[in-house]
Scaffold this active site. Structure first.
Site: not given
Ligand SMILES: [Zn+2]
Length: 387
Positions: A68-69, A72, A165
């Protein structure tokens, strides 16, 4: 918060780091999964198997958070934003994006890709669960947990609450529609305050019902979100007061500089203590190339201060730690909030002109109030947009 950290691995050029607080979360997860969750959803396994499932579940969740990170971080890099480490800590993970996005488009995509990765992972784990089926109940149980956990991760992060987010997506959309970043921040930060309060109340209810660990965790994460939202609002309010002010209006003009061939012992004894400075700039032949703050000094044990040189612990300047004298105060404030040493060097080329910290902002605003001077109103900035 990131006091003790361990480097784990590097993926796609991003370093993944574990903060010690993460081990509490990992331990709690393994225990809860092995003793309560998996015995409930996959009965009739032996206790050894439940421990293995607990470890597999926690490891899978850890990998999911990293991805997930990573989504980003990767998107941020595509938009030329400088990205630091990916750190796992007690509230999950964070990709250190060292510069705020300069356009609503960049903020939108950087924020969106994290939840997109989580939704993709949820689908993948769901497919794996179906694939392993009733023939492999333990594997299927772990996959179903991971599908659920990634779905929750996506939903939680999509709450329209800055700095989550969803709050960033909301901010980028308002910013895009109105061209007004300050207003967009105010609205999405209000979402952050409401959501933070909601989590705190939910956490307290959990505590009352006897769920100590889960309740405490929710309580803390709620406080964390609310604090970040109020900080974002603080920056926006400060920006109102600082409209038209430039960095050279408020910088500290007598910065402390040291040479790289000084020992850390002498740095602390002769400069840091007597001058009461937390931030010193390292210069050689009138060229400023890096800085030392408390974090850099802490990395060296005190017993080695006499044989370690300033050069060895100097943090080289990056985009996020320097600012131009003609930059707006708002830009400097945003950089300050994003970096951990809470100081910026004001440079023209490699020549040091001064330093800026939050204290300088406070002093500037206080002084103008005490002298009863009106707010500076800028001719150089349009009212609705700061860049
Ligand atoms: Zn996030």
């Amino acid at each position: 918060m990131f006091a003790a950290r361990f480097n784990l691995f590097t993926l796609l050029g991003f370093r993944v780091v574990i903060d010690v607080t993460w081990f509490f979360l990992a331990f709690y997860l393994v225990v809860t999964l092995a003793s309560r969750y998996f015995p409930g959803v996959v009965p009739h396994q032996n206790s050894y198997m439940y421990v293995v499932m607990g470890i597999a579940g926690a490891a899978g969740l850890f990998l999911s958070i990293v991805l997930h990170e990573m989504a980003h971080a990767y998107t941020a890099r595509r938009f030329d934003l400088p990205v630091g480490d990916i750190t796992l800590f007690i509230f999950g993970g964070v990709a250190e994006i060292r510069q705020e996005p300069q356009t609503p488009r960049a903020e939108f995509w950087v924020a969106l890709m994290g939840p997109v990765a989580s939704v993709g992972l949820a689908a993948l784990f769901y497919a794996l669960m179906v694939e392993s089926g009733p023939a492999h109940p333990a594997a299927s149980g772990v996959f179903s947990f991971l599908a659920l956990a990634n779905t929750m991760l996506a939903l939680f992060n999509l709450a329209p609450a800055f700095p989550l987010d969803g709050g960033r997506i909301l901010r980028s959309l308002i910013w895009w529609r109105t061209g007004n970043l300050r207003r967009a921040t105010r609205i999405s930060a209000a979402g952050g305050s409401v959501f933070g309060a909601f989590l705190v109340v939910t956490g307290l209810l959990q505590l009352v019902n006897g769920n100590m660990m889960g309740g405490t965790w929710l309580l803390l994460i709620g406080l964390f979100v609310a604090a970040a939202a109020s900080q974002a609002r603080g920056i926006t309010n400060a920006a109102e007061n600082l409209r038209g002010v430039r960095v050279d209006d408020l910088m500290e003009r007598n910065p402390v500089t040291v040479a790289p061939d000084l020992t850390v012992e002498r740095l602390v004894r002769d400069t840091i203590y007597p001058q009461n400075r937390k931030f010193v700039v390292v210069t050689e032949a009138s060229r400023a190339f890096g800085f030392i703050g408390p974090e850099q000094i802490r990395r060296v044990p005190e017993s080695q201060w006499s044989e370690t040189y300033v050069r060895a612990i100097t943090e080289p300047f990056t985009f996020g730690t320097v600012v131009s004298p003609t930059a707006t105060a708002f830009e400097a404030l945003r950089k300050l909030q994003a970096n951990s040493c809470r100081h910026l060097a004001v440079l023209e080329g490699t020549t040091l002109l001064g330093t800026v910290s939050e204290t300088d902002f406070l002093n500037y605003v206080t002084l103008r109030e005490e002298l009863a001077l009106p707010k500076k109103v800028a001719a150089r900035e349009p009212a609705t947009s700061e860049r």
